[in-house]
Design a protein around this motif. Structure first.
Motif, PDB file in Angstrom:
ATOM      1  N   HIS A  56       0.837  -1.195   0.000  1.00 31.78           N
ATOM      2  CA  HIS A  56       0.000   0.000   0.000  1.00 31.78           C
ATOM      3  C   HIS A  56       0.875   1.250   0.000  1.00 31.78           C
ATOM      4  O   HIS A  56       2.085   1.170   0.180  1.00 31.78           O
ATOM      5  CB  HIS A  56      -0.951  -0.010   1.204  1.00 31.78           C
ATOM      6  CG  HIS A  56      -0.242   0.075   2.513  1.00 31.78           C
ATOM      7  ND1 HIS A  56       0.341  -1.019   3.118  1.00 31.78           N
ATOM      8  CD2 HIS A  56       0.001   1.126   3.331  1.00 31.78           C
ATOM      9  CE1 HIS A  56       0.900  -0.646   4.247  1.00 31.78           C
ATOM     10  NE2 HIS A  56       0.712   0.645   4.401  1.00 31.78           N
ATOM     11  N   VAL A  57       0.243   2.404  -0.185  1.00 27.69           N
ATOM     12  CA  VAL A  57       0.949   3.678  -0.183  1.00 27.69           C
ATOM     13  C   VAL A  57       0.912   4.239   1.233  1.00 27.69           C
ATOM     14  O   VAL A  57      -0.156   4.337   1.844  1.00 27.69           O
ATOM     15  CB  VAL A  57       0.308   4.667  -1.183  1.00 27.69           C
ATOM     16  CG1 VAL A  57       1.012   6.014  -1.121  1.00 27.69           C
ATOM     17  CG2 VAL A  57       0.351   4.102  -2.594  1.00 27.69           C
ATOM     18  N   SER A  58       2.080   4.609   1.752  1.00 28.83           N
ATOM     19  CA  SER A  58       2.175   5.171   3.102  1.00 28.83           C
ATOM     20  C   SER A  58       1.784   6.650   3.084  1.00 28.83           C
ATOM     21  O   SER A  58       1.626   7.253   2.026  1.00 28.83           O
ATOM     22  CB  SER A  58       3.606   5.030   3.621  1.00 28.83           C
ATOM     23  OG  SER A  58       4.474   5.900   2.905  1.00 28.83           O
ATOM     24  N   LYS A  59       1.668   7.219   4.269  1.00 33.26           N
ATOM     25  CA  LYS A  59       1.353   8.651   4.390  1.00 33.26           C
ATOM     26  C   LYS A  59       2.430   9.509   3.743  1.00 33.26           C
ATOM     27  O   LYS A  59       2.155  10.598   3.270  1.00 33.26           O
ATOM     28  CB  LYS A  59       1.189   9.037   5.856  1.00 33.26           C
ATOM     29  CG  LYS A  59      -0.047   8.465   6.490  1.00 33.26           C
ATOM     30  CD  LYS A  59      -0.159   8.875   7.938  1.00 33.26           C
ATOM     31  CE  LYS A  59      -1.381   8.227   8.570  1.00 33.26           C
ATOM     32  NZ  LYS A  59      -1.476   8.547  10.003  1.00 33.26           N
ATOM     33  N   GLY A  60       3.666   9.010   3.720  1.00 30.44           N
ATOM     34  CA  GLY A  60       4.782   9.741   3.125  1.00 30.44           C
ATOM     35  C   GLY A  60       4.943   9.501   1.641  1.00 30.44           C
ATOM     36  O   GLY A  60       5.955   9.840   1.050  1.00 30.44           O
ATOM     37  N   LYS A  61       3.931   8.892   1.038  1.00 33.91           N
ATOM     38  CA  LYS A  61       3.911   8.612  -0.396  1.00 33.91           C
ATOM     39  C   LYS A  61       5.048   7.692  -0.833  1.00 33.91           C
ATOM     40  O   LYS A  61       5.763   7.955  -1.791  1.00 33.91           O
ATOM     41  CB  LYS A  61       3.892   9.907  -1.203  1.00 33.91           C
ATOM     42  CG  LYS A  61       2.643  10.717  -0.941  1.00 33.91           C
ATOM     43  CD  LYS A  61       2.590  11.946  -1.806  1.00 33.91           C
ATOM     44  CE  LYS A  61       1.317  12.722  -1.494  1.00 33.91           C
ATOM     45  NZ  LYS A  61       1.273  13.977  -2.212  1.00 33.91           N
ATOM     46  N   CYS A  62       5.197   6.605  -0.087  1.00 33.09           N
ATOM     47  CA  CYS A  62       6.126   5.527  -0.416  1.00 33.09           C
ATOM     48  C   CYS A  62       5.280   4.270  -0.621  1.00 33.09           C
ATOM     49  O   CYS A  62       4.189   4.164  -0.082  1.00 33.09           O
ATOM     50  CB  CYS A  62       7.075   5.233   0.756  1.00 33.09           C
ATOM     51  SG  CYS A  62       8.020   6.623   1.374  1.00 33.09           S
ATOM     52  N   TRP A  63       5.808   3.305  -1.375  1.00 28.53           N
ATOM     53  CA  TRP A  63       5.195   1.978  -1.360  1.00 28.53           C
ATOM     54  C   TRP A  63       5.643   1.344  -0.051  1.00 28.53           C
ATOM     55  O   TRP A  63       6.817   1.433   0.329  1.00 28.53           O
ATOM     56  CB  TRP A  63       5.671   1.134  -2.531  1.00 28.53           C
ATOM     57  CG  TRP A  63       4.973   1.393  -3.824  1.00 28.53           C
ATOM     58  CD1 TRP A  63       5.547   1.856  -4.972  1.00 28.53           C
ATOM     59  CD2 TRP A  63       3.596   1.193  -4.126  1.00 28.53           C
ATOM     60  NE1 TRP A  63       4.608   1.950  -5.971  1.00 28.53           N
ATOM     61  CE2 TRP A  63       3.388   1.548  -5.473  1.00 28.53           C
ATOM     62  CE3 TRP A  63       2.502   0.752  -3.395  1.00 28.53           C
ATOM     63  CZ2 TRP A  63       2.155   1.472  -6.105  1.00 28.53           C
ATOM     64  CZ3 TRP A  63       1.259   0.679  -4.020  1.00 28.53           C
ATOM     65  CH2 TRP A  63       1.103   1.033  -5.349  1.00 28.53           C
ATOM     66  N   GLU A  64       4.729   0.711   0.678  1.00 27.66           N
ATOM     67  CA  GLU A  64       5.052   0.120   1.974  1.00 27.66           C
ATOM     68  C   GLU A  64       4.501  -1.300   2.070  1.00 27.66           C
ATOM     69  O   GLU A  64       3.407  -1.575   1.584  1.00 27.66           O
ATOM     70  CB  GLU A  64       4.439   0.964   3.096  1.00 27.66           C
ATOM     71  CG  GLU A  64       4.653   0.396   4.478  1.00 27.66           C
ATOM     72  CD  GLU A  64       3.912   1.156   5.570  1.00 27.66           C
ATOM     73  OE1 GLU A  64       3.965   0.704   6.713  1.00 27.66           O
ATOM     74  OE2 GLU A  64       3.268   2.182   5.279  1.00 27.66           O
ATOM     75  N   ILE A  65       5.280  -2.168   2.701  1.00 26.43           N
ATOM     76  CA  ILE A  65       4.785  -3.509   3.031  1.00 26.43           C
ATOM     77  C   ILE A  65       5.068  -3.801   4.499  1.00 26.43           C
ATOM     78  O   ILE A  65       6.009  -3.263   5.083  1.00 26.43           O
ATOM     79  CB  ILE A  65       5.419  -4.638   2.184  1.00 26.43           C
ATOM     80  CG1 ILE A  65       6.925  -4.764   2.454  1.00 26.43           C
ATOM     81  CG2 ILE A  65       5.114  -4.477   0.726  1.00 26.43           C
ATOM     82  CD1 ILE A  65       7.512  -6.096   2.044  1.00 26.43           C
ATOM     83  N   ASP A  66       4.253  -4.637   5.081  1.00 29.14           N
ATOM     84  CA  ASP A  66       4.520  -5.274   6.363  1.00 29.14           C
ATOM     85  C   ASP A  66       4.541  -6.751   6.042  1.00 29.14           C
ATOM     86  O   ASP A  66       3.559  -7.293   5.544  1.00 29.14           O
ATOM     87  CB  ASP A  66       3.420  -4.967   7.377  1.00 29.14           C
ATOM     88  CG  ASP A  66       3.481  -3.538   7.869  1.00 29.14           C
ATOM     89  OD1 ASP A  66       4.567  -3.126   8.318  1.00 29.14           O
ATOM     90  OD2 ASP A  66       2.470  -2.832   7.806  1.00 29.14           O
ATOM     91  N   GLY A  67       5.659  -7.380   6.262  1.00 27.09           N
ATOM     92  CA  GLY A  67       5.782  -8.787   5.906  1.00 27.09           C
ATOM     93  C   GLY A  67       6.998  -9.410   6.529  1.00 27.09           C
ATOM     94  O   GLY A  67       7.344  -9.105   7.663  1.00 27.09           O
ATOM     95  N   HIS A  68       7.675 -10.265   5.768  1.00 29.44           N
ATOM     96  CA  HIS A  68       8.863 -10.964   6.250  1.00 29.44           C
ATOM     97  C   HIS A  68       9.965 -10.906   5.203  1.00 29.44           C
ATOM     98  O   HIS A  68       9.690 -10.906   4.006  1.00 29.44           O
ATOM     99  CB  HIS A  68       8.522 -12.426   6.576  1.00 29.44           C
ATOM    100  CG  HIS A  68       7.632 -12.549   7.763  1.00 29.44           C
ATOM    101  ND1 HIS A  68       6.273 -12.420   7.692  1.00 29.44           N
ATOM    102  CD2 HIS A  68       7.925 -12.765   9.061  1.00 29.44           C
ATOM    103  CE1 HIS A  68       5.758 -12.552   8.902  1.00 29.44           C
ATOM    104  NE2 HIS A  68       6.738 -12.770   9.746  1.00 29.44           N
ATOM    105  N   ASP A  69      11.203 -10.864   5.701  1.00 31.15           N
ATOM    106  CA  ASP A  69      12.335 -10.911   4.777  1.00 31.15           C
ATOM    107  C   ASP A  69      12.666 -12.367   4.462  1.00 31.15           C
ATOM    108  O   ASP A  69      12.000 -13.280   4.950  1.00 31.15           O
ATOM    109  CB  ASP A  69      13.544 -10.150   5.343  1.00 31.15           C
ATOM    110  CG  ASP A  69      14.109 -10.741   6.625  1.00 31.15           C
ATOM    111  OD1 ASP A  69      13.742 -11.885   6.995  1.00 31.15           O
ATOM    112  OD2 ASP A  69      14.927 -10.064   7.265  1.00 31.15           O
ATOM    113  N   LYS A  70      13.709 -12.586   3.663  1.00 30.33           N
ATOM    114  CA  LYS A  70      14.018 -13.955   3.247  1.00 30.33           C
ATOM    115  C   LYS A  70      14.495 -14.833   4.395  1.00 30.33           C
ATOM    116  O   LYS A  70      14.463 -16.050   4.293  1.00 30.33           O
ATOM    117  CB  LYS A  70      15.004 -13.973   2.090  1.00 30.33           C
ATOM    118  CG  LYS A  70      16.293 -13.251   2.315  1.00 30.33           C
ATOM    119  CD  LYS A  70      17.125 -13.256   1.046  1.00 30.33           C
ATOM    120  CE  LYS A  70      18.058 -12.074   1.007  1.00 30.33           C
ATOM    121  NZ  LYS A  70      18.664 -11.894  -0.280  1.00 30.33           N
TER     122      LYS A  70
END
Length: 93
Positions: A56-70
């Motif tokens: 989704h798009v954050s308040k700061g106009k970045c693409w953002e994810i909440d997830g897991h790394d490799k």
């Protein structure tokens, strides 16, 4: 508590809250951004799994994810919406 001390406390708390907010990425129009599909492919290529909340798009106009790394660690990652470069990564574990 005096008014001055109260004001200093309120300003300190506001600054602390602002410090925890995500980064600000761009003011460029969305037409110049990578699409959600392009970003999804890019973050998966980098080894991220967006399994907690959709891209989704954050308040700061970045693409953002909440997830897991490799490595399976929980992360919150902000990507620049035009270049796809990681702007900030916060580990949650």
């Amino acid at each position: 508590m005096t008014f001055r001390k109260t004001l200093v406390l309120v300003l300190a708390l506001a600054a602390a809250g602002a410090a925890q907010a995500g980064p600000s990425c761009t003011e460029e129009p969305v037409s110049k951004w990578l699409t959600a599909e392009q970003m999804d492919a890019k973050l998966r290529t980098l080894g991220y799994v967006d399994d907690v909340r959709k891209l989704h798009v954050s308040k700061g106009k970045c693409w953002e994810i909440d997830g897991h790394d490799k490595a399976g660690k929980a992360v919150e990652v902000y990507f620049h919406p035009i270049s796809g470069v990681i702007v900030q990564e916060n580990r949650k574990d």
